[in-house]
Design an enzyme around this catalytic site. Structure first.
Site, short mmCIF file in Angstrom:
data_model
loop_
_atom_site.label_atom_id
_atom_site.label_comp_id
_atom_site.label_asym_id
_atom_site.label_seq_id
_atom_site.Cartn_x
_atom_site.Cartn_y
_atom_site.Cartn_z
N ILE A 54 57.38 55.30 16.59
CA ILE A 54 57.26 56.75 16.69
C ILE A 54 55.81 57.17 16.88
CG2 ILE A 54 56.97 57.27 14.23
CD1 ILE A 54 59.07 59.54 14.66
N ASP A 55 54.86 56.29 16.45
CA ASP A 55 53.43 56.62 16.54
C ASP A 55 52.87 56.50 17.95
OD1 ASP A 55 53.54 56.96 13.84
OD2 ASP A 55 52.45 55.13 13.32
#
Length: 522
Positions: A262-263
């Site tokens: 997700i980063d």
């Protein structure tokens, strides 16, 4: 051996000779940007990274190839691709990807620049190395949650079934340890039909638990010959280890990785799935904080977002919002006190606007927090450094400064939407992206490629050696225009020019310089 792999041999030397002779009659400025002449030889495997490299004769055109099952199983038979008779692909002008198609890693070049690194373009091939009846595929999800995981699972199952007629698909429950400690479930298009509407992972997940020998033993015992692994940096390293063990044992097993973080800190690819959804959902938290601080006197809002080592979510959410006054990310050290420090900026904005919004990536300021809390550098089961809560730390620091030093009453509002963002289903943009990732992985495995991961490089999907996406992390480049755009948007201090005034140690400055240098090399 053909140009880009063992299954390609239809392009003759005479055709390449004709192309080369034409180049001599073209102006230099045109010839530089025409297809180069290739060495027609077997790709050599780098001893330290399993990256196959084909080079142009002038050594300025490099193809970082992915392994193929025929590299260690040379007598493997090939079959016509069932998509030849697919109704869906009947109207496609070019059903199959050409063996000459590659994707350039760098697209902004000068006239005299080397052609640089290229990757094999993703997509269906004319020949496949599995018949539908003999395929037994499995899917596993590892690591933290991320919007879009269920969409990837669904589209792998539907892609295998609808495009290639594969019926035997297993779901490994509970991450890597599920291979040897949990039961599997049978996956069909009907079972996964609506899982993309839910957050989380339909197959459950876990961190750690990777035991290469046990996993490959299980793959061998169950007769699995296609393995689809969805996960981040640590998970992809595990996928590489599985591929190496499979090759060592001479098993006819294709290992495909689908990068998940997700980063957005996976190297080489344009972005990771779930990122767009995270940025969009982060707007809700920022908007809520803005409403809160506008409604009180001297309102200070802090919103903590995901970003362990990379501040992409915080940066993009800040740029999208326009309500944020300051964005703090792991790549850019900041300081609190003194001229040009955060305290001074907060005071200035409170005097000008009566409120301020700060977006903070979770990895920002960790050296400060560790120093003040005398923390031990612990790690989780995936090997990631356990982060301290920089959001609560910064909230307390600002509150103490203005209460005790400035003698000024402020209203603090702290919002941490991390788990709310991780748990939601993917948005429309990510759903489409997840579909492309899943279908590209299926096409690659059916074509006999293995030890690869898939993702967009300059908006074109490609097959990338796993080692390339795990050798470094994608980080925000402080010397890039995107960070400059953010600074221009928020008008916040850059902190970099004075970062040595109040940093805990010179190690932070060194870390920053190393990160920027590594990012420029990626």
């Amino acid at each position: 051996m053909g140009l880009l792999g063992s299954d390609y041999s239809s392009h003759s030397n005479s055709k390449l000779g004709e192309q080369a002779s034409l180049l001599h009659h073209l102006p230099l400025s045109v010839a530089l940007f025409n297809p180069p002449k290739y060495k027609r030889e077997r790709a050599q495997t780098s001893s330290d990274s399993n990256v196959n490299v084909n080079e142009h004769q002038t050594c300025d055109f490099i193809i970082e190839d992915v392994p193929h099952l025929t590299n260690f199983l040379p007598d493997l038979p090939a079959y016509p691709n069932p998509l030849e008779k697919s109704q869906a692909y009947a109207i496609v002008k070019r059903t199959f990807v050409s063996p000459d198609d590659v994707v350039a890693q760098k697209i902004v070049v000068q006239k005299e620049s080397p052609r640089g690194v290229h990757f094999r373009r993703a997509g269906p091939r004319e020949k496949v190395y599995f018949t539908p009846e003999e395929v037994r595929a499995c899917i596993v999800t590892c690591g933290g949650l991320c919007p879009g995981i269920n969409t990837v699972i669904r589209e792998i199952v539907c892609g295998l079934n609808y495009m290639y007629g594969v019926d035997d698909i297993l779901g490994i429950q509970g991450g890597y340890r599920g291979f040897y400690s949990k039961n599997t479930i049978n996956l069909t298009p009907k079972i996964v039909n609506d899982i993309h509407k839910r957050g989380g992972t339909f197959l459950q997940t876990s961190r750690g638990g990777h035991d290469t020998n046990k996993i490959v033993d299980n793959i061998q015992d169950r007769g699995i010959n296609q393995v689809y692994i969805i996960g981040g940096d640590g998970t992809q390293k595990g996928a590489a280890a599985i591929y190496k063990e499979v090759e060592k044992r001479g098993l006819r097993v294709a290992v495909a990785g689908i990068p998940k973080t997700i980063d957005n800190d996976i190297a080489v690819i344009d972005k990771s799935f779930g990122f767009d959804t995270a940025v969009e959902e982060a707007q809700r938290a920022i908007n809520a904080a803005h409403v809160e601080v506008e409604s009180v006197e001297n309102g200070v809002g802090i919103v903590k977002l995901m970003g362990r080592y990379s501040g992409f979510i915080a940066m993009h959410a800040t740029l999208a919002s326009r309500d944020v006054d300051c964005c703090l990310i792991p790549e850019s050290p900041f300081y609190l006190e003194g001229q040009g420090g955060l305290f001074e900026f907060v005071e200035q904005r409170l005097k000008e606007n009566g409120h301020i919004i700060i977006v903070l990536a979770e990895g920002a300021g960790q050296d400060y927090v560790a120093q003040s809390m005398h923390a031990v550098d612990d790690k989780d089961a995936s090997g990631n450094r356990l982060l301290l809560d920089s959001g609560l730390w910064l909230t307390q620091k600002i509150k103490d400064h203005f209460t005790n030093v400035q003698k000024m009453a402020i209203n603090m509002k702290y919002i941490d939407p991390t788990y709310m963002i991780r748990a939601i289903p993917s948005n429309a943009s990510d759903n489409i992206y997840c579909t492309l990732l899943a279908q590209s992985a299926v096409h690659g495995a059916m074509a006999g490629y293995t030890g690869f991961t898939v993702g967009p490089v300059n908006s074109r999907h490609a097959y990338i050696p796993i080692s390339r996406v795990t050798e470094s992390q994608n980080i925000v480049k402080l010397t890039d225009r995107m960070w400059a755009r953010l600074l221009a948007s928020t008008n916040q201090p850059s902190f970099v020019q004075n970062c040595d005034l109040a940093l805990p140690s010179s190690d932070v400055v060194y870390s920053l310089l190393v990160k920027v240098d590594r990012a420029d090399q990626v």
